[in-house]
Write an enzyme that holds these catalytic residues in place. Structure first.
Site, PDB file in Angstrom:
ATOM      1  N   CYS A   1     -29.093  88.087   1.721  1.00 44.76           N
ATOM      2  CA  CYS A   1     -27.962  87.422   1.076  1.00 44.76           C
ATOM      3  C   CYS A   1     -28.522  86.747  -0.172  1.00 44.76           C
ATOM      4  O   CYS A   1     -29.522  86.031  -0.106  1.00 44.76           O
ATOM      5  CB  CYS A   1     -27.343  86.369   1.997  1.00 44.76           C
ATOM      6  SG  CYS A   1     -26.084  85.382   1.139  1.00 44.76           S
TER       7      CYS A   1
ATOM      8  N   CYS B   1     -29.507  73.235   9.814  1.00 48.21           N
ATOM      9  CA  CYS B   1     -29.830  72.739  11.151  1.00 48.21           C
ATOM     10  C   CYS B   1     -30.983  73.544  11.726  1.00 48.21           C
ATOM     11  O   CYS B   1     -31.343  74.589  11.213  1.00 48.21           O
ATOM     12  CB  CYS B   1     -28.636  72.887  12.082  1.00 48.21           C
ATOM     13  SG  CYS B   1     -27.243  71.867  11.621  1.00 48.21           S
TER      14      CYS B   1
ATOM     15  N   GLY C   1     -33.082  69.502   9.373  1.00 48.43           N
ATOM     16  CA  GLY C   1     -31.990  68.596   9.706  1.00 48.43           C
ATOM     17  C   GLY C   1     -32.536  67.257  10.147  1.00 48.43           C
ATOM     18  O   GLY C   1     -33.357  67.207  11.070  1.00 48.43           O
TER      19      GLY C   1
ATOM     20  N   ASN D   1     -27.119  76.969  14.338  1.00 48.88           N
ATOM     21  CA  ASN D   1     -27.545  76.832  12.945  1.00 48.88           C
ATOM     22  C   ASN D   1     -26.730  77.830  12.138  1.00 48.88           C
ATOM     23  O   ASN D   1     -26.782  79.025  12.410  1.00 48.88           O
ATOM     24  CB  ASN D   1     -29.045  77.138  12.830  1.00 48.88           C
ATOM     25  CG  ASN D   1     -29.529  77.236  11.388  1.00 48.88           C
ATOM     26  OD1 ASN D   1     -30.507  77.905  11.112  1.00 48.88           O
ATOM     27  ND2 ASN D   1     -28.866  76.577  10.467  1.00 48.88           N
ATOM     28  N   GLY D   2     -25.980  77.332  11.171  1.00 50.67           N
ATOM     29  CA  GLY D   2     -25.158  78.222  10.355  1.00 50.67           C
ATOM     30  C   GLY D   2     -23.821  77.592  10.056  1.00 50.67           C
ATOM     31  O   GLY D   2     -23.672  76.369  10.127  1.00 50.67           O
TER      32      GLY D   2
ATOM     33  N   TYR E   1     -36.883  77.743  -0.708  1.00 47.88           N
ATOM     34  CA  TYR E   1     -36.947  76.303  -0.467  1.00 47.88           C
ATOM     35  C   TYR E   1     -36.812  75.873   0.995  1.00 47.88           C
ATOM     36  O   TYR E   1     -37.536  74.998   1.453  1.00 47.88           O
ATOM     37  CB  TYR E   1     -35.862  75.601  -1.301  1.00 47.88           C
ATOM     38  CG  TYR E   1     -35.753  74.123  -1.028  1.00 47.88           C
ATOM     39  CD1 TYR E   1     -36.772  73.252  -1.415  1.00 47.88           C
ATOM     40  CD2 TYR E   1     -34.654  73.596  -0.359  1.00 47.88           C
ATOM     41  CE1 TYR E   1     -36.687  71.892  -1.147  1.00 47.88           C
ATOM     42  CE2 TYR E   1     -34.562  72.237  -0.088  1.00 47.88           C
ATOM     43  CZ  TYR E   1     -35.574  71.389  -0.486  1.00 47.88           C
ATOM     44  OH  TYR E   1     -35.498  70.060  -0.221  1.00 47.88           O
TER      45      TYR E   1
HETATM   46  S1  SF4 Z   1     -28.753  83.143  -0.251  1.00 46.61           S
HETATM   47 FE1  SF4 Z   1     -26.756  83.224   0.804  1.00 46.61          FE
HETATM   48  S2  SF4 Z   1     -27.067  82.135   2.720  1.00 46.61           S
HETATM   49 FE2  SF4 Z   1     -28.784  81.620   1.384  1.00 46.61          FE
HETATM   50  S3  SF4 Z   1     -28.229  79.707   0.358  1.00 46.61           S
HETATM   51 FE3  SF4 Z   1     -27.598  81.398  -0.988  1.00 46.61          FE
HETATM   52  S4  SF4 Z   1     -25.450  81.853  -0.416  1.00 46.61           S
HETATM   53 FE4  SF4 Z   1     -26.366  80.616   1.233  1.00 46.61          FE
END
Ligand code: SF4
Length: 490
Positions: free
Chosen positions: A462, A29, A55, A131-132, A271
């Site tokens: 992440c 989003c 989105g 968003n999340g 991406y």
């Molecule tokens: S890096 Fe983490 S937050 Fe990003 S798409 Fe992958 S799992 Fe989801």
């Protein structure tokens, strides 16, 4: 009747798009807000237009005026459809606006799930855009339902609204802190509270959120491209764990929690984000070029005549690969950008042709060539396989498939629509098996180290879809698993 027909056409369009897009991680989003700027509603529409890639299912803008009046414009569809004919010039310029583009990762795409959500708490008007994804939303919702709360939507965002409304704290910032300390997951939020606006990022800063200045006011956007479109100047990113309040008295920062552990989604670079956006002083386009260069440097293979991208996802990385290798870059696959406007649902026998609606090969260029084919990622592998087959039918001699990200082995639970782990090809097949499935001559993924090098990164990301190291507890997933286990035992 007309309404039903439009609904059915939209459903067909969504089915077609999800069929064509099924081999991608789908964007989540976008949020966009303004405080005390000229032409605020129109600026918000433009901001949401710039953020359309995050989105496309629905869009909404909430606005609150100096005289205490507030209103809302929302609808299902893209920004250009939702605000077509909306006479924003008749609206007295609002002090705050709160906008949202939706792709549903939680709850369906019905009208009731269009954000921003808004509510009256005592005499105060609050709106929220998110968003999340809240990873303990089901758990919290159950508790709130047992406590007598009535939910109007299926969205995890409404949990936050109820928690704020139920808080016993005295002022809005303390209520928000109290609410968010119960919430786990990824959230970049814009909250308006009467004529104040509040930008918030979860303590891991998983989803982006940036602050800009314009006129004598402020702009908050998911990405910097949203600031650019209205000539707003970039100030800074909202920090992980920060609650940033803007009101008549000025600006003030507060914290959600004592512990902040930065884990920005590394897939934004691969991406999701628009290439002209910047995060952490890194331009997304440049990061993708670097990714392509790293991809070459990891193997240094010069076994093809040309480098071609899967458009548009592999474009920048293919340019980087070509620059590093010296192998000429060519557009061997042409993308049809208007495919989303079709209302044709693919029947079973036409499914193979559906990929041709989006991609076609440049026959004259490719015949008899050895090619390095670059895409940003492989999710299920189904679309990649069809593209390979299109290329082979065009007479391509050899295909060396290079993937501009590490192998995806885990689903995302932080606001991205991803298939179940059992459908992720790299989670169920090894490299050789994937190469054989795709029927390519060689297959290479970028290493995780290479990805970190390309984004000038350290540990502040992440990367769970490549490692399964999830930085935030997956409370709902764990509970679901436990329930399944219990059912099995019974
Ligand atoms: S890096 Fe983490 S937050 Fe990003 S798409 Fe992958 S799992 Fe989801």
């Amino acid at each position: 009747m007309k309404k039903m027909m439009i609904k059915s056409l939209r459903r067909n369009q969504k089915n077609l798009m999800s069929y064509i897009n099924q081999d991608r991680f789908i964007d989540h989003c976008a949020v966009f807000g303004t405080y005390n700027i000229k032409d605020a509603v129109y600026s918000n529409i433009l901001g949401l237009h710039a953020l359309q890639h995050r989105g496309q299912e629905a869009s909404g803008i909430f606005y609150f005026q100096d005289n205490g009046q507030f209103s809302f414009k929302k609808g299902i569809g893209k920004v250009s459809e939702v605000y077509a004919g909306f006479d924003h010039e008749q609206i007295e310029n609002p002090k705050v606006t709160n906008g949202h583009n939706r792709y549903s990762t939680f709850g369906g795409s019905e009208e009731k799930n269009i954000q921003p959500l808004y509510a009256q708490i005592n005499k105060d008007i609050i709106s929220i855009s998110h968003n999340g994804n809240i990873t303990n939303a089901h758990y919290l919702k159950q508790i709130l339902l047992e406590d007598g709360c009535i939910f109007q939507s299926d969205m995890d965002t409404e949990v936050i609204l109820h928690l704020i409304a139920k808080s016993k704290e005295t002022n809005i910032i303390e209520k928000i802190q109290d609410a968010l300390r119960k919430v786990e997951g990824a959230y970049s939020l814009i909250i308006t509270y009467n004529d104040e606006i509040i930008a918030i990022r979860d303590p891991n800063g998983i989803r982006p959120l940036v602050l800009g200045k314009k006129d004598s006011g402020y702009v908050i956007s998911s990405e910097t491209c949203g600031l650019d479109i209205i000539n707003s100047t970039f100030e800074r990113e909202i920090n992980p764990g920060e609650i940033f309040l803007i009101n008549d008295k000025g600006t003030r920062s507060f914290s959600i929690a004592n512990k902040v552990d930065k884990k920005f989604c590394i897939f934004e670079y691969i991406y999701f984000a628009r290439p002209d956006s910047n995060f952490l002083n890194q331009n997304v386009y440049e990061a993708r070029i670097n990714i392509g260069k790293e991809l070459y440097l990891e193997k240094k293979e010069n076994n093809s005549d040309i480098v071609i991208p899967v458009p548009d996802s592999g474009l920048a990385s293919a340019i980087g690969y070509s620059e590093a290798s010296g192998i000429p870059f060519q557009l061997g696959i042409i993308r049809n950008h208007y495919v989303g406007r079709s209302f044709i649902q693919p029947k079973q026998e036409l499914r193979d042709l559906a990929v041709k609606m989006k991609h076609n090969v440049n026959l004259k260029l490719l015949k008899g060539k050895s090619i390095t084919l670059i895409d940003d990622s492989i999710v299920r592998g189904t679309t990649s396989k069809k593209i390979v087959s299109l290329l082979k039918n065009a007479g391509v001699k050899e295909i060396h498939f290079k993937v501009a990200s590490p192998a995806i082995i885990g689903s995302c639970y932080y606001g991205v629509d991803t298939p179940n782990e059992d459908n992720l090809i790299a989670n169920i097949k090894n490299l050789e098996e994937i190469k054989n499935y795709l029927e390519v001559d060689s297959l290479q993924y970028l290493s995780l180290n290479g990805l970190y090098k390309a984004v000038n990164g350290n540990s502040g990301y992440c990367d769970a879809c490549f490692t399964k190291n999830y930085p935030v507890p997956l409370v709902d997933q764990t509970l679901k698993k436990q329930q399944k286990e219990q059912i099995k035992l019974v």
